[in-house]
Design a protein around this motif. Structure first.
Motif, PDB file in Angstrom:
ATOM      1  N   UNK A  17       3.406   4.257  -9.480  1.00  0.00           N
ATOM      2  CA  UNK A  17       2.302   3.797 -10.323  1.00  0.00           C
ATOM      3  C   UNK A  17       2.161   2.286 -10.337  1.00  0.00           C
ATOM      4  N   UNK A  18       3.262   1.600 -10.097  1.00  0.00           N
ATOM      5  CA  UNK A  18       3.229   0.138 -10.105  1.00  0.00           C
ATOM      6  C   UNK A  18       4.226  -0.394  -9.093  1.00  0.00           C
ATOM      7  N   UNK A  19       4.083  -1.664  -8.802  1.00  0.00           N
ATOM      8  CA  UNK A  19       5.031  -2.343  -7.926  1.00  0.00           C
ATOM      9  C   UNK A  19       5.375  -3.686  -8.557  1.00  0.00           C
TER      10      UNK A  19
ATOM     11  N   UNK B 252       0.832  -1.210   0.000  1.00  0.00           N
ATOM     12  CA  UNK B 252       0.000   0.000   0.000  1.00  0.00           C
ATOM     13  C   UNK B 252       0.866   1.259   0.000  1.00  0.00           C
ATOM     14  N   UNK B 253       1.901   1.270   0.818  1.00  0.00           N
ATOM     15  CA  UNK B 253       2.809   2.430   0.862  1.00  0.00           C
ATOM     16  C   UNK B 253       3.485   2.619  -0.490  1.00  0.00           C
ATOM     17  N   UNK B 254       3.912   1.516  -1.093  1.00  0.00           N
ATOM     18  CA  UNK B 254       4.593   1.568  -2.390  1.00  0.00           C
ATOM     19  C   UNK B 254       3.683   2.188  -3.445  1.00  0.00           C
TER      20      UNK B 254
ATOM     21  N   UNK C 136       3.662  -8.219 -11.416  1.00  0.00           N
ATOM     22  CA  UNK C 136       3.596  -6.776 -11.675  1.00  0.00           C
ATOM     23  C   UNK C 136       2.194  -6.308 -11.297  1.00  0.00           C
ATOM     24  N   UNK C 137       2.129  -5.336 -10.402  1.00  0.00           N
ATOM     25  CA  UNK C 137       0.848  -4.820  -9.926  1.00  0.00           C
ATOM     26  C   UNK C 137       0.800  -3.325 -10.193  1.00  0.00           C
TER      27      UNK C 137
END
Length: 108
Positions: free
Chosen positions: A78-80, A71-73, A103-104
């Motif tokens: 835009x993505x993690x 959530x912090x990321x 990839x989220x």
């Protein structure tokens, strides 16, 4: 070189296989009591602010810690690119570590 941000260091894991993705940085370590979650969230946000699109978030620790870090990321990026720690048996019966990458992204 990309960085691999580990959500929580666990001494029983071998993180050396994650080094193929980048430099491993452990954001927290050990058990995190419930009354510390606010401070831990701030720690995750501080790391997320400096992360780049090439960096990874390595899921390690409790589900809650992993969710907070994700959530912090996504608050600052835009993505993690998530890495999930896996232990497998090699053909000769030895245990080896590998990672699954996800990839989220949050879209409107």
């Amino acid at each position: 070189m990309p960085k691999v941000y580990s959500t929580n260091y666990n001494g029983s894991y071998d993180y050396s296989a994650a080094e193929k993705f980048g430099t491993v940085i452990h954001m927290t370590q050990g058990f995190i009591p419930p009354h510390k979650h606010g401070a831990i969230m701030q720690t995750f946000e501080n790391y997320a602010k400096t992360a780049t699109a090439d960096d990874y978030l390595l899921l390690s620790g409790s589900n809650l810690v992993c969710a907070m870090a994700t959530a912090a990321w996504l608050k600052y990026n835009e993505k993690v690119r998530l890495l999930q720690h896996m232990k497998n048996k090699s053909p000769d019966g030895q245990q080896e570590t590998s990672y699954i990458m996800y990839n989220v992204a949050i879209s409107d």
